[in-house]
Design an enzyme around this catalytic site. Structure first.
Site, PDB file in Angstrom:
ATOM      1  N   SER A 277       0.831  -1.207   0.000  1.00  0.00           N
ATOM      2  CA  SER A 277       0.000   0.000   0.000  1.00  0.00           C
ATOM      3  C   SER A 277       0.868   1.261   0.000  1.00  0.00           C
ATOM      4  O   SER A 277       1.675   1.455  -0.898  1.00  0.00           O
ATOM      5  CB  SER A 277      -0.969  -0.043   1.179  1.00  0.00           C
ATOM      6  OG  SER A 277      -1.954   0.950   1.079  1.00  0.00           O
TER       7      SER A 277
ATOM      8  N   ASP B 267      -9.030  -6.012  -4.835  1.00  0.00           N
ATOM      9  CA  ASP B 267      -8.635  -4.740  -4.227  1.00  0.00           C
ATOM     10  C   ASP B 267      -9.475  -3.586  -4.780  1.00  0.00           C
ATOM     11  O   ASP B 267      -9.473  -3.323  -5.985  1.00  0.00           O
ATOM     12  CB  ASP B 267      -7.147  -4.490  -4.506  1.00  0.00           C
ATOM     13  CG  ASP B 267      -6.566  -3.371  -3.663  1.00  0.00           C
ATOM     14  OD1 ASP B 267      -7.324  -2.550  -3.129  1.00  0.00           O
ATOM     15  OD2 ASP B 267      -5.325  -3.313  -3.558  1.00  0.00           O
TER      16      ASP B 267
ATOM     17  N   HIS C  53      -7.934  -5.059  -0.389  1.00  0.00           N
ATOM     18  CA  HIS C  53      -6.672  -4.346  -0.228  1.00  0.00           C
ATOM     19  C   HIS C  53      -5.848  -4.920   0.923  1.00  0.00           C
ATOM     20  O   HIS C  53      -4.605  -4.981   0.836  1.00  0.00           O
ATOM     21  CB  HIS C  53      -6.965  -2.862   0.030  1.00  0.00           C
ATOM     22  CG  HIS C  53      -5.763  -1.977  -0.046  1.00  0.00           C
ATOM     23  ND1 HIS C  53      -5.072  -1.762  -1.215  1.00  0.00           N
ATOM     24  CD2 HIS C  53      -5.130  -1.245   0.909  1.00  0.00           C
ATOM     25  CE1 HIS C  53      -4.061  -0.937  -0.990  1.00  0.00           C
ATOM     26  NE2 HIS C  53      -4.068  -0.614   0.292  1.00  0.00           N
TER      27      HIS C  53
END
Length: 373
Positions: free
Chosen positions: A152, A316, A349
């Site tokens: 991320s 995601d 995610h």
């Protein structure tokens, strides 16, 4: 289980991408041993709301280990029998109230005034973080890294390393991230989160006092991010409706039990968070665009000399796989060496943090020098 200690790194002055200079202090942790010739180091960059506590425990009494403990340790994918691993806190770390976090941000004291910076703190970017981490790495006597990697926002830092310090690493792995934050993610979950905080009457242009913080705005901001972190089934399972208890109240102020449960989970999670640090970190994530300052994205990614591994997740919502695929394709077209490994998980995610078993083996092979197909 090895015990880890927080260490501290400071710079008297650091020039930010926005042009302002400030003194900075951040915390960092290390795992494993640096060898004599100092060529076995890996830098791990943490995600949006995490800290430098990537592995191990601070004491035997700790209930939880570091956020990537499943990957970092003896015999694991990031093998500390082989590698010396570094992870630093970011500037404006969201967990400002966490006693184990060391960070410089708007709630820090400005040495020139003796007061908190507040919104006078300069806007920071993940390019700034890469630059600060570079100084940290060099302070340890390390001139080149085996790899830089992270999930991320950690992937955003990794991309900045790859483009701006191309000769300082052999490889980089970008997990659930990419070269540019998608515009939808920026608008719906990052700018909207900033708006939620600054519209809270307690915000007071960032000059709020302890005990009078914009908690309602921070709660909404964190809720927005949480609502995109996983996929639909996770929410169905975690905050399921109960038809036997969910009755229709005559008052709109009545809150359904599944909503109450979600709000309670958010409230518990936000305990170590600070609103102004959240605003600054959301801005950094929103403005992530590796092509800034270059004629094009292609020109920026063409600067990369390290081997690259892109690892997206099929479900995601914040960083859909096409963005990772795009970056890998461009790097290869520009003569680079990029691999693409897609994982399939219902955890969206957060798969890059909670489903490390899905990519541990290819990551380990990649760090040993193999291309992943």
């Amino acid at each position: 289980m090895s015990m880890v200690k927080k260490r501290v790194f400071s710079l008297e002055r650091y020039r930010m991408e926005c042009g302002q200079e400030i003194p900075i202090t951040i915390g960092f942790e290390t795992y494993g041993q640096l060898n004599e010739i100092k060529n076995n180091a890996i830098l791990v960059c943490h995600f949006f709301s995490a800290t430098s506590h990537a592995a191990g425990k601070y004491s035997t009494n700790d209930i939880e280990t570091g956020w990537w403990d499943a990957l970092i340790g003896p015999g694991k994918a990031i093998d500390t029998d082989r590698y010396f691993v570094i992870c630093s806190d970011t500037l404006c770390n969201i967990q400002f109230k966490n006693p184990n976090v060391v960070t410089t941000g708007p709630r820090s004291i400005n040495p020139q005034t003796g007061k908190r910076y507040g919104t006078s703190f300069p806007v920071f970017t993940y390019r700034d973080m890469a630059g600060i981490q570079r100084e940290l790495v060099r302070s340890l006597g390390i001139e080149k890294l085996v790899a830089v990697l992270g999930p991320s926002a950690g992937g955003m830092q990794t991309m900045n390393w790859a483009v701006h310090y191309p000769d300082m690493m052999e490889a980089c792995a970008v997990i659930i991230s990419g070269a540019q934050t998608p515009v939808l993610t920026s608008l719906a979950y990052l700018q909207a989160a900033i708006d939620a905080i600054v519209l809270d009457p307690q915000w007071k242009d960032g000059a709020y006092n302890e005990g009078e913080e914009p908690e309602a705005g921070l709660h909404l901001a964190l809720s927005l991010m949480n609502l995109a972190a996983y996929q639909y089934k996770w929410y169905d399972d975690s905050f399921s409706r109960d038809a036997k208890r969910d009755v229709i109240s005559p008052s709109y102020q009545s809150i359904p039990p599944f909503v109450q449960k979600f709000r309670g989970a958010v409230s518990e999670r936000m305990l170590p968070y600070d609103a102004s640090h959240y605003v600054y970190t959301a801005r950094a994530a929103m403005m992530h665009d590796i092509s800034r300052g270059f004629p094009s994205l292609e020109e920026a990614l063409g600067k990369i000399r390290a081997r690259v591994l892109m690892i997206p997740c099929t479900s995601d919502l914040l960083f859909p796989p096409q963005y990772s695929r795009q970056a890998a394709d461009i790097i290869n077209r520009k003569g680079g060496r990029a691999s693409y490994y897609e994982i399939d998980s219902p955890n969206g995610h957060m798969a890059g943090v909670v489903d490390t078993h899905l990519f541990a083996e290819p990551l380990a092979a990649f760090l040993r020098g193999q291309d992943i197909t």
